[in-house]
Design an enzyme around this catalytic site. Structure first.
Site, mmCIF file in Angstrom:
data_model
loop_
_atom_site.group_PDB
_atom_site.id
_atom_site.type_symbol
_atom_site.label_atom_id
_atom_site.label_comp_id
_atom_site.label_asym_id
_atom_site.label_seq_id
_atom_site.Cartn_x
_atom_site.Cartn_y
_atom_site.Cartn_z
ATOM 1 N N GLU A 1 2.635 5.036 -4.101
ATOM 2 C CA GLU A 1 2.579 5.954 -5.252
ATOM 3 C C GLU A 1 3.883 6.747 -5.477
ATOM 4 O O GLU A 1 4.072 7.177 -6.612
ATOM 5 C CB GLU A 1 1.409 6.939 -5.074
ATOM 6 C CG GLU A 1 0.052 6.299 -5.141
ATOM 7 C CD GLU A 1 -0.301 5.494 -3.891
ATOM 8 O OE1 GLU A 1 -1.019 4.498 -4.018
ATOM 9 O OE2 GLU A 1 0.182 5.846 -2.798
ATOM 10 N N ASP B 1 -9.324 4.007 -1.746
ATOM 11 C CA ASP B 1 -10.179 4.533 -0.685
ATOM 12 C C ASP B 1 -11.478 5.099 -1.251
ATOM 13 O O ASP B 1 -11.577 6.282 -1.597
ATOM 14 C CB ASP B 1 -9.427 5.616 0.097
ATOM 15 C CG ASP B 1 -8.211 5.062 0.823
ATOM 16 O OD1 ASP B 1 -8.083 3.829 0.901
ATOM 17 O OD2 ASP B 1 -7.385 5.866 1.295
ATOM 18 N N ASP C 1 0.851 -1.191 0.000
ATOM 19 C CA ASP C 1 0.000 0.000 0.000
ATOM 20 C C ASP C 1 0.893 1.250 0.000
ATOM 21 O O ASP C 1 2.116 1.160 0.177
ATOM 22 C CB ASP C 1 -0.885 -0.047 1.255
ATOM 23 C CG ASP C 1 -2.004 0.982 1.233
ATOM 24 O OD1 ASP C 1 -2.255 1.586 0.175
ATOM 25 O OD2 ASP C 1 -2.636 1.179 2.287
#
Length: 883
Positions: free
Chosen positions: A454, A574, A451
């Site tokens: 990015e 999300d 996770d």
């Protein structure tokens, strides 16, 4: 259109074709600014590998967004019969490209040392033809077009040709621009990752920015976690569909402007590296695309079960209760997850000794492993800066972190101050593999969830650890920046001349991420490599897991790039517990199938607070058929496991019950994806490309070619209006219910299917190993006789497992009465067998007539069979004709 009172309309079809026409309107946008006069082609020649190489000279220099690169090298090659590459770069200086070791592909030719007008093998014609595609060019100003050889259709045309929509090609160090003309009736799909409020089709005037960003998926039309600079173009020409795709293999930030009649790329670095895929069907397009970028990863069988997660399972006993409550509610659960609650101080590869003591956790894992359940935990890339933390110590010792001015770049994520591993460095990959090995010895997890890659940073700029205060504080939210930071604007990498529409706000490219002037292995700038960070981490994580026990890895990654599907699954990030987010999830899921990442799904019931009981009911009815099916919730959300409401539990048993019945089908689709790239979840136009009514359909989807999901997506509704493409459709929940769209007769027909089974723990998913079996199934009805048979490849695995076919059901047969003359493998059943034939009349949900009479059909079941899956069989019977 059809109204159904069932919770979920889930059907499959018997394929028939009719044509319905539709159109859509496009919006015009303001006239763009044109920059310069482009380039002229000054030389061109053939290359030894069958391509062509040429040189382009700028016509008139200007300094808008920086100076022009004066001389460019053009390389064009038909790499396969259905793939054309067009590569344009600086002729005199090496430029950043997506690393060839991360995304293996043919190398473009080396830059020429001397450039002149005279060449060996000069080319005088202005066409370069391959098997399926033709490359055409204009010399001055230089432009190129790609045409389909079979019908002459222009697929891509960069000529501005006096257009008001766009200008000539621009190539500067930090600004590249190129455009294509498009027919207004083309339907375009792709360019992600973003949440598209208008559905699966690209919408003229909507912004499409590609730059991996940690911004919630509830934000519409902004750059989200992944970057996929590829689009599919579907056109209907006189009733026949033609699809192709265009990939611009470039990892730099970019804006894409789609105006309906044109499309313009504006990119802040790199090269033009275009790949054109000829199709002509949507399935052929993704086959060709994934043959270049990498076939989707094979998933273990258990990954298609249901998954439960939550950020906020504060201790192990809560997790144990969740597993037990699913069992009590009789809702299937195959995988239990931990967000970072299991960690010691949010640090990767650690356990909290109080809330997740290792002895108790190991006992829990032994218990769930014994019943076939699996356990997955999260890992973020940021490694906590802590001198007593072994992972960090070893990272420093091995020099694995991204640098800024010679020191590890300091950022902040959940542990507080962190450094980011540089996955472009071979040393970092070795260190990462070793850390995962160490962690697996500590906790035998079954997969990893990567996770925040990015990469996400709670701060921006150049930061230092503050003196005299705790960071992060115990009381404040963990995502507030508490480092001492100052903005970095002193380089052109931190403040490029062209501002992409980052975060929908033209945010600085270094905002809440790694500073773009930070440096990776071999001097690579974060500015260039930013959007491949999660991709490079997926590759390293895959290598680590595969090396542990030789098992098939399962990795879930938030950030993705071109080729990520070869290594990882994806969830859509999300989202929120709203009806709108439920609807958006279908479009995003479908897009990722096109991107070559077919194992995808959204957080069921929504990540952010808080779904209503009704919404969660509807969401599990959709989410049960996501390829990746997981309920996940935010730390601050009320509990939303599927057993929290009785009505949701009932819906879950219904929808997940059907999912588990079709697991062999889903797993076979996994094999199909791995071998051909075919998406598991698909838009309807993949199966009905000539049927234009489904080109923009974003509220229904197919699993494979044959199973249609038509869910309720609106509050307060108990009916759904669904589009039924031509064919006969049957309800999976009650196979006596049928609807035929587009007419046709079932007196003669055929059907086919397939099954793939294997040892799903083996890394490779393929035939030829002795650990897999593949079966083709066929059926026909002709002249009153029904025939079914199978053709088995590599029977040993299925025979050794002892799997058997116990029942065969045939739907949509004309006639009435009792079938007769049953033969199994050429012989009638003996009196000692338990084989029975039974029939039921099927109910047409809408009144349909054939030749003035009400249409009738029947369902025939053959029960009591014991046919080995691994053995060829043949079966036939006569259709009854009297009541």
């Amino acid at each position: 259109m059809f109204s159904s009172t069932t919770f979920l309309s889930l059907l499959f079809f018997n394929f028939l074709l009719v044509l319905l026409l539709c159109f859509y309107q496009v919006n015009s946008s303001s006239t763009p600014t044109k920059i310069g006069q482009g380039y002229r082609l000054i030389s061109i020649q053939e290359t030894p590998d069958g391509g062509i190489v040429g040189h382009l000279q700028v016509k008139q220099k200007n300094n808008i967004y920086g100076p022009d690169i004066p001389l460019l090298q053009l390389y064009v090659k038909h790499e396969t019969q259905d793939r054309l590459r067009v590569h344009i770069t600086d002729a005199e200086k090496q430029r950043w490209e997506v690393p060839y070791n991360l995304l293996p592909r043919e190398q473009a030719p080396a830059l020429k040392q001397t450039i002149g007008r005279s060449r060996k093998n000069p080319i005088t014609v202005q066409e370069y033809s391959g098997s399926e595609l033709i490359f055409c060019y204009t010399v001055d100003p230089f432009s190129f077009a790609v045409k389909r050889k079979s019908n002459g259709q222009t697929l891509f045309n960069s000529s501005s040709d006096g257009s008001d929509s766009f200008g000539e090609m621009v190539f500067k160090d930090q600004y590249l621009e190129i455009s294509t003309q498009l027919p207004k009736d083309a339907s375009l799909y792709g360019f992600g990752e973003n949440t598209q409020p208008h559905g699966i089709k690209l919408y003229p005037g909507d912004p499409y920015t590609l730059y991996t960003t940690d911004i919630s998926a509830i934000n519409l039309n902004v750059d989200l976690y992944g970057s996929h600079p590829v689009y599919m173009d579907l056109r209907n020409v006189k009733g026949q569909a033609y699809a192709h795709a265009v990939l611009l293999l470039n990892s730099n930030g970019m804006d894409v402007f789609y105006r309906g009649a044109s499309l313009t790329y504006k990119i802040i670095g790199g090269v033009f590296d275009f790949y054109f895929f000829s199709g002509p069907t949507p399935l052929a397009v993704v086959d060709q695309y994934t043959s270049l970028i990498g076939r989707p990863a094979p998933m273990p069988y258990w990954a298609f079960g249901f998954h439960q997660c939550r950020w906020g399972y504060h201790n192990l006993s809560v997790v144990e209760d969740v597993v037990e409550n699913y069992k009590k509610a009789q809702i299937p659960l195959d995988v239990i997850w931990n967000d970072d609650d299991h960690m010691d101080g949010h640090k990767d590869f650690t356990l909290n000794p109080v809330s997740y003591p290792r002895p108790k956790l190991l006992a829990f894992l032994e218990k769930i492993h014994s019943i076939g359940m699996k356990y997955i935990v999260i890992i973020d890339p940021g490694i906590g800066v802590n001198s007593s933390y072994g992972v960090y110590q070893r990272g420093i010792a091995n020099d694995v972190f991204i640098k800024y001015e010679g020191e590890p770049y300091l950022a902040q994520v959940w542990p507080g101050a962190v450094n980011f591993p540089d996955f472009l460095s071979p040393k970092t990959v070795d260190w990462w593999v070793d850390e995962i090995r160490r962690f697996h010895e500590l906790v035998p997890v079954d997969g990893l969830w990567i996770d925040m890659n990015e990469a996400s940073n709670f701060c921006s700029g150049l930061c230092k650890i503050p003196k005299g205060k705790r960071c992060p504080s115990v009381t404040g939210p963990g995502w507030e920046c508490c480092l001492d930071c100052k903005n970095i604007t002193k380089t052109r990498w931190d403040d490029p001349p062209y501002k992409i529409n980052a975060s929908g706000l033209q945010a600085p490219v270094g905002f809440k991420t790694i500073a773009t002037s930070a440096v990776h292995y071999n001097g690579v700038l974060e500015y260039d490599a930013h959007s491949i960070y999660g991709f490079s981490q997926s590759i390293a994580t895959h290598k680590a897991l595969q090396g542990l026990e030789g098992k098939r890895p399962f990795i879930l990654s938030r950030s993705t790039y071109v080729g990520s599907g070869k290594y990882a699954a994806h969830w859509t990030g999300d989202n929120k517990g709203t009806w709108e987010d439920l609807k958006y999830s279908i479009s995003t899921m479908i897009n990722f199938g096109i991107f070559g990442v077919p194992m995808v799904g959204s957080d069921i019931c929504g990540f952010y607070p808080a779904p209503t009981e009704e919404l969660c009911n509807r969401w599990i009815e959709v989410g049960a058929f996501y390829p990746f099916s997981r309920d996940h919730a935010n730390y601050y959300s009320p509990r939303q496991e599927l057993y929290q409401w009785d009505s949701v539990a009932m819906s879950a048993r219904n929808a997940l019950g059907m999912r588990y019945k079709i697991l062999p089908y889903l797993y076979t689709l996994n094999y199909e994806a791995h071998t051909t790239g075919a998406p598991i979840a698909r838009p309807l136009f993949f199966a009905f490309p000539d049927y234009t009514e489904c080109y923009g359909l974003s509220t229904q989807f197919l699993l494979g070619s044959s199973l249609m999901i038509s869910p309720v997506l609106e509050q307060g509704k108990s009916q759904v209006k669904a589009l039924f493409p031509p064919g006969s459709w049957y309800s999976m929940f009650d196979m006596t219910q049928t609807i035929t769209s587009g007419g046709g007769s079932a007196s003669d027909g055929k059907a086919a299917g397939k099954l793939f089974v294997d040892d799903d723990e083996l890394p490779e998913m393929k035939l030829g190993s002795g650990s897999a079996t593949y079966v083709d199934f066929y059926a026909t009805v002709s002249q009153g006789t029904v025939k079914l048979w199978s053709e088995v490849q590599e029977s040993k695995f299925a025979l050794d497992k002892g799997w058997k076919i116990g029942k065969v059901t045939v739907l949509g047969l004309s006639g009435r009465g009792v079938p007769s003359s049953l033969l199994v493998d050429g012989k009638p059943p003996t009196g000692a067998s338990n084989i029975e034939l039974s029939t039921l009349e099927q109910k047409y949900i809408t009144d349909q007539e054939v030749g003035g009479e009400k249409k009738r059909s029947m369902m025939v079941e053959v029960n009591g069979l014991e046919i080995p899956v691994g053995k060829n069989f043949a079966m036939s019977w006569k259709i009854g004709i009297s009541g």
